[in-house]
Design a protein around this motif. Structure first.
Motif, PDB file in Angstrom:
ATOM      1  N   ARG A 189      35.741  60.498  92.047  1.00 23.16           N
ATOM      2  CA  ARG A 189      34.194  60.978  92.669  1.00 23.16           C
ATOM      3  C   ARG A 189      33.947  61.651  91.307  1.00 23.16           C
ATOM      4  O   ARG A 189      32.220  61.372  91.514  1.00 23.16           O
ATOM      5  CB  ARG A 189      34.760  61.692  93.658  1.00 23.16           C
ATOM      6  N   GLU A 190      34.578  61.575  90.531  1.00 23.96           N
ATOM      7  CA  GLU A 190      33.535  62.154  89.681  1.00 23.96           C
ATOM      8  C   GLU A 190      32.705  61.802  89.034  1.00 23.96           C
ATOM      9  O   GLU A 190      31.511  61.999  88.450  1.00 23.96           O
ATOM     10  CB  GLU A 190      34.175  63.049  88.390  1.00 23.96           C
ATOM     11  N   MET A 191      33.112  59.910  88.624  1.00 24.74           N
ATOM     12  CA  MET A 191      31.601  58.727  88.442  1.00 24.74           C
ATOM     13  C   MET A 191      30.635  59.243  89.212  1.00 24.74           C
ATOM     14  O   MET A 191      29.765  58.946  89.185  1.00 24.74           O
ATOM     15  CB  MET A 191      32.696  58.106  88.461  1.00 24.74           C
ATOM     16  N   GLY A 192      31.135  59.095  90.781  1.00 24.72           N
ATOM     17  CA  GLY A 192      30.087  58.935  91.550  1.00 24.72           C
ATOM     18  C   GLY A 192      28.968  60.566  91.227  1.00 24.72           C
ATOM     19  O   GLY A 192      27.819  60.365  91.612  1.00 24.72           O
ATOM     20  N   ILE A 193      29.692  61.478  90.966  1.00 23.40           N
ATOM     21  CA  ILE A 193      29.041  62.811  90.977  1.00 23.40           C
ATOM     22  C   ILE A 193      28.408  62.842  90.227  1.00 23.40           C
ATOM     23  O   ILE A 193      26.528  63.164  90.211  1.00 23.40           O
ATOM     24  CB  ILE A 193      29.867  63.342  91.160  1.00 23.40           C
ATOM     25  N   GLU A 194      28.489  61.953  89.108  1.00 25.02           N
ATOM     26  CA  GLU A 194      27.586  62.105  87.536  1.00 25.02           C
ATOM     27  C   GLU A 194      27.040  61.174  88.229  1.00 25.02           C
ATOM     28  O   GLU A 194      24.867  61.623  87.962  1.00 25.02           O
ATOM     29  CB  GLU A 194      28.469  61.687  85.904  1.00 25.02           C
ATOM     30  N   PHE A 195      26.636  60.171  88.621  1.00 34.46           N
ATOM     31  CA  PHE A 195      25.527  58.563  88.900  1.00 34.46           C
ATOM     32  C   PHE A 195      24.058  59.458  89.916  1.00 34.46           C
ATOM     33  O   PHE A 195      23.427  59.526  89.860  1.00 34.46           O
ATOM     34  CB  PHE A 195      26.387  57.303  89.502  1.00 34.46           C
ATOM     35  N   ILE A 219      19.333  50.552  98.720  1.00 28.17           N
ATOM     36  CA  ILE A 219      20.602  49.844  98.190  1.00 28.17           C
ATOM     37  C   ILE A 219      21.298  51.111  98.352  1.00 28.17           C
ATOM     38  O   ILE A 219      21.257  52.422  98.283  1.00 28.17           O
ATOM     39  CB  ILE A 219      20.534  49.403  96.424  1.00 28.17           C
ATOM     40  N   ILE A 220      22.563  50.614  99.115  1.00 27.33           N
ATOM     41  CA  ILE A 220      23.715  51.229  99.174  1.00 27.33           C
ATOM     42  C   ILE A 220      25.266  51.222  97.892  1.00 27.33           C
ATOM     43  O   ILE A 220      25.767  49.758  97.985  1.00 27.33           O
ATOM     44  CB  ILE A 220      24.112  51.473  99.911  1.00 27.33           C
ATOM     45  N   VAL A 221      25.276  51.642  97.736  1.00 28.44           N
ATOM     46  CA  VAL A 221      26.146  51.832  96.098  1.00 28.44           C
ATOM     47  C   VAL A 221      27.977  52.548  96.708  1.00 28.44           C
ATOM     48  O   VAL A 221      27.789  53.755  97.362  1.00 28.44           O
ATOM     49  CB  VAL A 221      25.887  51.495  95.108  1.00 28.44           C
ATOM     50  N   GLY A 222      28.637  52.544  96.136  1.00 32.91           N
ATOM     51  CA  GLY A 222      29.898  53.170  95.773  1.00 32.91           C
ATOM     52  C   GLY A 222      31.187  52.781  95.615  1.00 32.91           C
ATOM     53  O   GLY A 222      31.166  51.701  95.204  1.00 32.91           O
ATOM     54  N   ASP A 223      32.098  53.761  94.959  1.00 37.73           N
ATOM     55  CA  ASP A 223      33.293  53.410  94.616  1.00 37.73           C
ATOM     56  C   ASP A 223      32.977  52.582  93.366  1.00 37.73           C
ATOM     57  O   ASP A 223      33.698  51.291  93.129  1.00 37.73           O
ATOM     58  CB  ASP A 223      34.325  53.197  95.441  1.00 37.73           C
ATOM     59  N   PHE A 224      32.574  52.050  92.229  1.00 36.63           N
ATOM     60  CA  PHE A 224      32.695  51.687  90.946  1.00 36.63           C
ATOM     61  C   PHE A 224      31.938  52.032  90.017  1.00 36.63           C
ATOM     62  O   PHE A 224      31.733  53.772  89.825  1.00 36.63           O
ATOM     63  CB  PHE A 224      31.008  50.573  91.986  1.00 36.63           C
ATOM     64  N   VAL A 265      24.115  56.731  96.965  1.00 40.66           N
ATOM     65  CA  VAL A 265      25.634  56.968  97.368  1.00 40.66           C
ATOM     66  C   VAL A 265      26.477  57.384  97.826  1.00 40.66           C
ATOM     67  O   VAL A 265      26.476  58.635  98.583  1.00 40.66           O
ATOM     68  CB  VAL A 265      25.883  58.039  95.521  1.00 40.66           C
ATOM     69  N   ILE A 266      27.611  56.738  98.111  1.00 39.57           N
ATOM     70  CA  ILE A 266      29.047  57.222  99.189  1.00 39.57           C
ATOM     71  C   ILE A 266      30.162  56.589  98.280  1.00 39.57           C
ATOM     72  O   ILE A 266      30.007  55.840  97.797  1.00 39.57           O
ATOM     73  CB  ILE A 266      28.959  56.241 100.260  1.00 39.57           C
ATOM     74  N   TRP A 267      31.184  57.302  98.595  1.00 40.97           N
ATOM     75  CA  TRP A 267      32.196  56.988  97.613  1.00 40.97           C
ATOM     76  C   TRP A 267      33.916  57.944  98.553  1.00 40.97           C
ATOM     77  O   TRP A 267      33.446  59.039  99.304  1.00 40.97           O
ATOM     78  CB  TRP A 267      32.374  58.999  96.243  1.00 40.97           C
ATOM     79  N   GLY A 268      34.087  57.529  98.440  1.00 44.92           N
ATOM     80  CA  GLY A 268      35.930  57.571  98.830  1.00 44.92           C
ATOM     81  C   GLY A 268      36.329  58.272  98.586  1.00 44.92           C
ATOM     82  O   GLY A 268      36.941  58.820  97.036  1.00 44.92           O
ATOM     83  N   GLU A 269      36.790  59.638  99.388  1.00 46.85           N
ATOM     84  CA  GLU A 269      37.608  61.033  98.671  1.00 46.85           C
ATOM     85  C   GLU A 269      39.034  60.598  97.804  1.00 46.85           C
ATOM     86  O   GLU A 269      39.301  60.946  97.262  1.00 46.85           O
ATOM     87  CB  GLU A 269      37.920  61.705 100.017  1.00 46.85           C
ATOM     88  N   LYS A 270      39.612  59.660  98.249  1.00 48.05           N
ATOM     89  CA  LYS A 270      40.482  59.325  97.919  1.00 48.05           C
ATOM     90  C   LYS A 270      40.172  57.991  96.908  1.00 48.05           C
ATOM     91  O   LYS A 270      41.719  57.640  96.702  1.00 48.05           O
ATOM     92  CB  LYS A 270      41.852  59.058  99.321  1.00 48.05           C
ATOM     93  N   ASP A 271      39.378  57.988  96.526  1.00 49.55           N
ATOM     94  CA  ASP A 271      39.466  56.566  95.962  1.00 49.55           C
ATOM     95  C   ASP A 271      39.963  56.694  94.231  1.00 49.55           C
ATOM     96  O   ASP A 271      39.946  57.509  93.984  1.00 49.55           O
ATOM     97  CB  ASP A 271      38.313  56.193  95.307  1.00 49.55           C
ATOM     98  N   ILE A 272      41.226  55.683  94.051  1.00 49.51           N
ATOM     99  CA  ILE A 272      42.211  56.416  92.778  1.00 49.51           C
ATOM    100  C   ILE A 272      41.238  55.619  92.147  1.00 49.51           C
ATOM    101  O   ILE A 272      42.049  55.667  90.301  1.00 49.51           O
ATOM    102  CB  ILE A 272      43.604  56.173  92.969  1.00 49.51           C
ATOM    103  N   LYS A 327      21.891  63.149  96.797  1.00 50.64           N
ATOM    104  CA  LYS A 327      22.835  63.188  96.853  1.00 50.64           C
ATOM    105  C   LYS A 327      24.215  62.423  97.351  1.00 50.64           C
ATOM    106  O   LYS A 327      24.062  61.325  97.815  1.00 50.64           O
ATOM    107  CB  LYS A 327      22.970  63.800  98.868  1.00 50.64           C
ATOM    108  N   LEU A 328      25.444  63.194  96.161  1.00 48.41           N
ATOM    109  CA  LEU A 328      26.771  61.827  96.849  1.00 48.41           C
ATOM    110  C   LEU A 328      26.993  62.196  98.100  1.00 48.41           C
ATOM    111  O   LEU A 328      27.774  63.469  98.846  1.00 48.41           O
ATOM    112  CB  LEU A 328      27.521  61.575  95.686  1.00 48.41           C
ATOM    113  N   ASP A 329      27.681  61.276  99.029  1.00 45.81           N
ATOM    114  CA  ASP A 329      28.158  61.426 100.906  1.00 45.81           C
ATOM    115  C   ASP A 329      28.982  60.975  99.853  1.00 45.81           C
ATOM    116  O   ASP A 329      29.721  59.989  99.962  1.00 45.81           O
ATOM    117  CB  ASP A 329      27.030  60.137 101.347  1.00 45.81           C
ATOM    118  N   VAL A 330      30.265  61.961 100.285  1.00 45.06           N
ATOM    119  CA  VAL A 330      32.111  61.758 100.001  1.00 45.06           C
ATOM    120  C   VAL A 330      32.648  61.399 101.190  1.00 45.06           C
ATOM    121  O   VAL A 330      32.444  62.575 102.101  1.00 45.06           O
ATOM    122  CB  VAL A 330      32.934  63.322  98.970  1.00 45.06           C
TER     123      VAL A 330
END
Length: 317
Positions: A276-282, A157-162, A265-272, A289-292
């Motif tokens: 990204r702190e949410m992704g870091i914690e999850f 499963i690939i998840v991100g920005d949630f 887990v992936i995350w957009g660096e500029k997600d407003i 590893k979180l992929d920013v």
């Protein structure tokens, strides 16, 4: 999307009168119509879906969209991936041209969406051992909730920005306001009032002028056309989801030790919208590893589709 790579699945129900393909034909997308049909989930739910077949599939990809998207956001990516993989996508209830039951019959909660996802995989006859699920925004929590109970739901499963956890401080103000009254109802009303602005700019926020991008015209048109169906808007569905959001976030966090499915887990660096702190914690809590993604906002698949394709291909290696 070439017709030799596009076939309809056999397990579809008859298209309801209010959901005829002719009524919602995509502009300048004749071959795409061949890939789109409707599948019954239960007595109240019918999903619009897209399937793009590979000549000799190495596996299957299932895309789960976010707000205020429809399955059309995956069309270009699906066409590329279909060289080697079967690709599925569907509209969540409340979005696109899928059913929009009233609240007495369907809650639009993340747990309800997890049930819908399970039913779709079963009815579509997807081989879970060769399945990668890519879920963004509102699509991510449901797939993780499902994975708690059914670890073999996918090979990855690939998840991100949630928002996996109840951490309002990491969320955009309007999203915080949707989580509970007395701010939820006014926020929902405001979103419905400003739907044109949302559909035009939701994907641009947080990006510099040089980084901003336009949506393909058929994606934009489908989102506009699909905003309101059967008296329920996508903002309504989004608000109903958020009415149950905190409860389901707590359930996920309390049961993370049961999450056995491989997760990236992936995350957009500029997600407003979701910091990204949410992704870091999850990512930290599940031990990955979180992929920013540098320079990317809340919609990586729209801003850099080539990167999304590569994420999927890598997951099959």
């Amino acid at each position: 999307m070439s017709k030799d790579k596009t076939v309809n699945a056999a397990s579809v129900v008859a298209t309801p009168p209010s959901h005829t393909p002719e009524a919602f034909a995509f502009a300048s997308a004749e071959s795409a119509k061949d890939a789109v049909d409707f599948i019954g989930i239960d007595e109240i739910l019918t999903l619009r879906r897209m399937i793009v077949r590979a000549p000799a599939p190495k596996g299957t990809v299932l895309f789960l969209h976010g707000f205020p998207e429809t399955l059309m956001v995956w069309k270009g990516i699906a066409t590329t991936l279909a060289r080697d993989y079967d690709v599925h996508a569907f509209d969540w209830p409340g979005y696109g041209q899928s059913s929009r039951p009233d609240l007495k019959r369907f809650s639009y909660a993340p747990k309800e969406y997890a049930r819908v996802l399970k039913a779709y995989i079963e009815r579509a006859g997807i081989d879970r051992s060769k399945l990668v699920i890519y879920a963004t925004d509102i699509g991510a929590l449901p797939v993780l909730l499902l994975a708690l109970d059914e670890p073999p739901i996918a090979r990855q499963i690939i998840v991100g920005d949630f928002a996996p956890f109840d951490r309002p401080q990491y969320m955009w103000e309007n999203l915080q306001n949707l989580k509970a009254e007395p701010t939820a109802s006014p926020t929902r009303a405001y979103m419905n009032k400003t739907n044109d602005e949302i559909l035009q700019n939701v994907h641009r926020r947080g990006l510099s002028p040089a980084e901003q991008f336009d949506l393909p015209i058929e994606v934009q048109q489908d989102m506009v056309r699909s905003w309101s169906v059967d008296g329920i808007t996508s903002a309504d569905a989004f608000a109903h989801y958020y009415a149950n959001f905190t409860r389901d976030q707590h359930h996920l966090e309390a049961n993370l030790d049961r999450l056995m499915t491989p997760v990236k887990v992936i995350w957009g660096e500029k997600d407003i919208y979701i910091a990204r702190e949410m992704g870091i914690e999850f990512a930290g809590k599940i031990g990955v590893k979180l992929d920013v993604l540098p320079g990317i906002g809340h919609f990586p698949h729209l801003q850099n589709s080539k990167q999304t394709v590569e994420e999927i291909i890598t997951s099959f290696r």
